[in-house]
Structures are given as structure tokens and as C-alpha cells.
Design a protein around this motif. Structure first.
Motif, short mmCIF file in Angstrom:
data_model
loop_
_atom_site.label_atom_id
_atom_site.label_comp_id
_atom_site.label_asym_id
_atom_site.label_seq_id
_atom_site.Cartn_x
_atom_site.Cartn_y
_atom_site.Cartn_z
N PRO A 49 0.82 -1.22 0.00
CA PRO A 49 0.00 0.00 0.00
C PRO A 49 0.85 1.27 0.00
O PRO A 49 1.94 1.31 0.56
CB PRO A 49 -0.81 -0.12 1.30
N GLY A 50 0.33 2.28 -0.68
CA GLY A 50 0.92 3.61 -0.62
C GLY A 50 1.95 3.93 -1.67
O GLY A 50 2.20 5.11 -1.96
N LEU A 51 2.58 2.95 -2.31
CA LEU A 51 3.67 3.23 -3.23
C LEU A 51 3.18 3.81 -4.55
O LEU A 51 3.80 4.71 -5.10
CB LEU A 51 4.49 1.97 -3.49
N GLU A 52 2.08 3.29 -5.08
CA GLU A 52 1.60 3.75 -6.38
C GLU A 52 0.70 4.99 -6.28
O GLU A 52 0.32 5.56 -7.28
CB GLU A 52 0.83 2.63 -7.09
N GLY A 53 0.37 5.39 -5.07
CA GLY A 53 -0.49 6.56 -4.90
C GLY A 53 -1.95 6.18 -4.93
O GLY A 53 -2.58 6.06 -3.88
N ALA A 54 -2.51 5.98 -6.10
CA ALA A 54 -3.93 5.63 -6.22
C ALA A 54 -4.15 4.20 -5.75
O ALA A 54 -3.23 3.39 -5.68
CB ALA A 54 -4.38 5.79 -7.67
N ALA A 55 -5.40 3.89 -5.43
CA ALA A 55 -5.75 2.54 -5.03
C ALA A 55 -5.44 1.57 -6.17
O ALA A 55 -5.75 1.85 -7.33
CB ALA A 55 -7.22 2.46 -4.66
N PRO A 56 -4.81 0.44 -5.89
CA PRO A 56 -4.45 -0.49 -6.96
C PRO A 56 -5.68 -1.12 -7.60
O PRO A 56 -6.73 -1.25 -6.99
CB PRO A 56 -3.60 -1.55 -6.23
N ARG A 57 -5.53 -1.52 -8.86
CA ARG A 57 -6.62 -2.15 -9.60
C ARG A 57 -6.96 -3.51 -9.00
O ARG A 57 -8.11 -3.95 -9.05
CB ARG A 57 -6.23 -2.29 -11.07
N HIS A 58 -5.96 -4.19 -8.43
CA HIS A 58 -6.16 -5.49 -7.80
C HIS A 58 -5.49 -5.49 -6.43
O HIS A 58 -4.54 -4.75 -6.18
CB HIS A 58 -5.59 -6.61 -8.67
N ASP A 59 -6.01 -6.34 -5.55
CA ASP A 59 -5.48 -6.43 -4.20
C ASP A 59 -4.42 -7.51 -4.05
O ASP A 59 -3.68 -7.52 -3.07
CB ASP A 59 -6.63 -6.71 -3.22
N GLY A 60 -4.37 -8.42 -4.98
CA GLY A 60 -3.40 -9.49 -4.92
C GLY A 60 -3.33 -10.22 -6.24
O GLY A 60 -4.18 -10.06 -7.12
N VAL A 61 -2.27 -11.02 -6.38
CA VAL A 61 -2.06 -11.82 -7.58
C VAL A 61 -1.60 -13.20 -7.13
O VAL A 61 -0.77 -13.32 -6.23
CB VAL A 61 -1.01 -11.19 -8.52
N GLY A 62 -2.14 -14.24 -7.76
CA GLY A 62 -1.67 -15.60 -7.54
C GLY A 62 -1.11 -16.15 -8.84
O GLY A 62 -1.72 -15.98 -9.90
N ILE A 63 0.06 -16.78 -8.78
CA ILE A 63 0.71 -17.27 -10.00
C ILE A 63 1.08 -18.73 -9.83
O ILE A 63 1.66 -19.12 -8.80
CB ILE A 63 1.96 -16.45 -10.34
N GLU A 64 0.75 -19.53 -10.84
CA GLU A 64 1.10 -20.95 -10.87
C GLU A 64 1.84 -21.24 -12.18
O GLU A 64 1.44 -20.75 -13.24
CB GLU A 64 -0.15 -21.82 -10.77
#
Length: 241
Positions: A49-64
Motif C-alpha cells: 500500500p501507498g507506493l503507487e499513490g492511487a488505489a491499486p486495480r487489484h489487491d493481490g495476484v496468484g501465480i502458478e
């Protein structure tokens, strides 16, 4: 290597803290699939949180990660047809807003930092990452976009008459990965590009974010990208079950 990337947005009524606590467990469930269909590697990402300024488009990402298309099909069949897979899907449904949480299946292409990534996967643990999600420019087919994107690595459009500019060394990170969505017989993926740039520390990640904020306009790369979003995340490797 094929990757299945879930870009998750938390569901209504789920707080940011609740999501951050529960999301790693949902993603880690993939590591408990039977050995013959289990992903080769699993990683969970949560936004910083906080680095990009605006609220992120997604809250998390899962990768397999999967060795090939057959490996992925076996895993997807396990998700839909087994009690363990269906339990995992129910947990995800309870946590995320599915219409805002698309999956992209893509071919991984390591553009820079292959040795660094090999050490990263071997050592495990957490790293910081800057991700970009993009839609291709109008008039480009997925194949045309993919080819141009590969040739465009390391440079972005910028404000003013200078045009494309090379990303400076202190904003380039330790490794750069492009994920090119697999061809589809019907429909389109939610994103035409997903990239990942890795950092050892938050200071390097912050320098990249600041450089993009100062140098890239909404019209940058408009001959390649119609629209794009950035997400700063903390990625952690899920240990094998």
C-alpha cells in the motif's frame, strides 16, 4: 513455461486486512494438488500500500507455473472435478469479486536477469515486484502486439517531443519478465500483457515508480498500448506441499 495468473480484487465486505491475511492461504492451496497435476511452482503476491499513490486495480495476484498445456489442463480438471479443488474454489469465491478478478494464461518470457531469477526461486522467500497490466492498441492483433512488445523491452514513451526513452539503470530492477497471453479460440483475455520487474528492496521499487510517474504520460506508447495499470506487490514463494 506456462503461467496461470489470477489478478484478484477483494470481495464486497472483505476488508483490506482480511484479504491480506486470507489470500496467501487460498493461493497456497494449489500446492496441495496431486503430484501429477500440481503446479511446478506457486507464488502469492499482495499489494504494497501507498507506493503507487492511487488505489491499486487489484489487491493481490496468484501465480502458478506449468510445464506445458497438458499439465495445466490436468490441474484445471482437478480444480473442477475433485473435492479438494472445489473446496479451494469455494474459498476463493468467498474472498474475491470474481468479475473483477480475471485469470490470464500466458507464456513466460524472461527478458533480463535469468540468473537472478534462478537464485530467487532456489532461495524462496519474499521479493518486491512492480507489475504492469496492459491492453493492446486498437488495430493490433494479439500476435502483432506480442511481437512489438518483445522488441520494445526496456523503453517507454514519455512526455514531450523526446519520444521513447530508455529506462534508467536504477529503475530497471534485477529481472524483467514478460508474460504473453496464450492464443484463444474464442473471446479474449482481460489483459494483453502482464509484466514483472523484480527488486531487492523497497528503495529500488520506489525509484522505478517515481521515474514512471515523472516520465510517462497517458498517451505514452499509444501505438502499442491502449491502457495500462501498475501494481507494486510483495511476492512470496509457496513451499511445496
Amino acid at each position: 513455461m506456462i503461467k496461470r495468473i489470477r489478478c484478484a480484487a477483494r470481495g464486497k465486505g472483505v476488508s483490506a486486512a482480511e484479504f491480506a491475511e486470507a489470500w496467501p492461504g487460498v493461493v497456497a492451496g494449489a500446492a496441495h494438488a496431486p503430484p501429477d497435476v500440481r503446479p511446478s511452482r506457486v507464488a502469492v503476491c499482495t499489494t504494497v500500500p501507498g507506493l503507487e499513490g492511487a488505489a491499486p486495480r487489484h489487491d493481490g495476484v496468484g501465480i502458478e507455473w506449468f510445464a506445458d498445456a497438458g499439465h495445466l489442463r490436468g490441474y484445471q480438471a482437478w480444480l473442477l472435478e475433485s473435492s479438494g479443488g472445489r473446496t479451494l474454489l469455494r474459498r476463493a469465491v468467498e474472498l474475491v469479486e470474481y468479475r473483477a478478478s480475471p485469470v490470464v494464461v500466458a507464456e513466460e518470457s524472461v527478458m533480463r536477469g535469468e540468473d537472478w531469477l534462478e537464485r530467487r526461486w532456489r532461495d524462496g522467500g519474499a521479493r518486491l515486484k512492480h507489475m504492469a497490466l496492459a491492453l493492446r492498441a486498437a488495430g493490433l492483433t494479439p500476435a502483432e502486439f506480442s511481437e512489438r512488445w518483445r522488441n520494445h523491452a526496456g523503453r517507454v514513451g514519455r512526455a514531450g517531443p523526446a519520444g521513447a526513452a530508455a529506462i534508467p539503470a536504477d529503475a530497471r530492477g534485477q529481472a524483467y519478465v514478460q508474460n504473453h497471453p496464450s492464443p484463444r479460440a474464442n473471446g479474449e483475455w482481460a489483459y494483453d500483457a502482464v509484466n514483472e520487474v523484480y527488486f531487492d528492496d523497497v528503495e529500488g521499487l520506489r525509484k522505478r515508480i517515481e521515474w514512471f510517474r515523472e516520465n510517462v504520460t497517458a498517451q505514452a506508447n499509444e501505438d502499442l498500448v491502449r491502457r495500462s495499470w501498475f501494481i507494486a506487490v510483495r511476492e512470496e514463494v509457496v513451499p511445496p506441499a
